[in-house]
Scaffold this motif. Structure first.
Motif, short mmCIF file in Angstrom:
data_model
loop_
_atom_site.label_atom_id
_atom_site.label_comp_id
_atom_site.label_asym_id
_atom_site.label_seq_id
_atom_site.Cartn_x
_atom_site.Cartn_y
_atom_site.Cartn_z
N ILE A 5 19.94 2.39 5.16
CA ILE A 5 19.73 1.07 5.78
C ILE A 5 19.96 -0.04 4.75
O ILE A 5 20.53 -1.09 5.09
CB ILE A 5 18.32 1.00 6.43
N LEU A 8 23.59 -0.47 4.62
CA LEU A 8 24.04 -1.18 5.83
C LEU A 8 23.77 -2.68 5.69
O LEU A 8 24.66 -3.51 5.94
CB LEU A 8 23.30 -0.62 7.06
N ASN A 52 13.32 2.72 11.83
CA ASN A 52 14.66 2.86 11.26
C ASN A 52 15.74 2.46 12.27
O ASN A 52 16.74 1.84 11.91
CB ASN A 52 14.89 4.30 10.79
N THR A 56 18.21 -0.73 11.91
CA THR A 56 19.66 -0.51 12.06
C THR A 56 20.23 -1.43 13.13
O THR A 56 21.27 -2.08 12.93
CB THR A 56 19.93 0.97 12.42
N MET A 84 28.98 2.69 10.31
CA MET A 84 27.82 3.57 10.10
C MET A 84 28.25 4.94 9.57
O MET A 84 27.56 5.52 8.73
CB MET A 84 27.03 3.72 11.41
N PHE A 89 25.42 7.64 7.70
CA PHE A 89 24.39 7.97 8.68
C PHE A 89 24.78 9.27 9.40
O PHE A 89 25.97 9.53 9.62
CB PHE A 89 24.27 6.85 9.74
N THR A 94 23.82 7.77 14.47
CA THR A 94 24.85 6.76 14.76
C THR A 94 25.10 6.67 16.27
O THR A 94 25.15 5.58 16.84
CB THR A 94 26.18 7.11 14.03
#
Ligand SMILES: [Fe+2]
Length: 196
Positions: A5, A8, A52, A56, A84, A89, A94
């Motif tokens: 994360i 990301l 999470n 995301t 992703m 991930f 995903t």
């Protein structure tokens, strides 16, 4: 999961600062960070929500817009899934995030009160964040070719969509009621009385 994360967040932040993106000067500070903060406060209330997944969704929900994609949800979900996957991930996670992003994007056709709680949190936090800080004023700044009446109408349309379609959690409606009234007034919707 935390380091994925973080990756990301870093990638989306970097993309947001691309000068080709019209909102690049303020999008992280005055939009994405605020959405994340409101969403995490909601996670403290809705403890069964998967944090999470919420985090995301926060960092992917505008990724298509940041890249300048204007031609629909298929392309948006395609590039987001690719991002992703590149980060690492797991495929199952995903797929779920992308499925939830599609639900998030369907707000005008689908009643989000029936959506998974992670989507309700993301949608409510996204819309509520527009009422924090300079968001509505920045629309005026970035649209100098429009008349002030057109700008008021634009903001009214956005505020109504946010309030009626995107904010679905009662805690957010309650906490942001006065802000919403103020935004509507800025857009020309005046109360009958001011003191009572
Ligand atoms: Fe957003």
């Amino acid at each position: 999961m935390d380091h994925l994360i973080d990756k990301l967040r870093a990638k989306v932040t970097k993309a947001s600062f691309n000068p080709d993106f019209i909102h690049h000067k303020w999008f992280v500070k005055y939009h994405l960070n605020i959405v994340e903060q409101i969403a995490l406060e909601l996670c403290d209330i809705y403890k069964n929500a998967n944090r999470n997944l919420v985090k995301t969704l926060i960092w992917i929900h505008d990724y298509g817009k940041i890249l300048g994609i204007r031609d629909g949800v298929e392309k948006i979900t395609e590039v987001t899934a690719k991002l992703m996957e590149e980060i690492g991930f797991e495929q199952e996670f995903t797929d779920k995030a992308i499925q939830y992003l599609r639900i998030f994007e369907s707000k005008m056709e689908f009643e989000l009160t029936k959506a998974p709680i992670e989507v309700q949190i993301t949608s409510s936090a996204d819309a509520a964040s527009h009422m924090v800080g300079p968001f509505y004023s920045l629309w005026w700044l970035e649209s100098p070719h429009k008349t002030f009446e057109e700008l008021m109408e634009d903001n009214k349309g956005k505020a109504l969509k946010d309030w009626n379609r995107k904010i679905v959690l009662p805690e957010v409606k309650k906490a942001f009621e006065n802000r919403n009234r103020f935004v509507m007034e800025n857009s020309g919707d005046f109360p009958e009385k001011y003191l009572t």
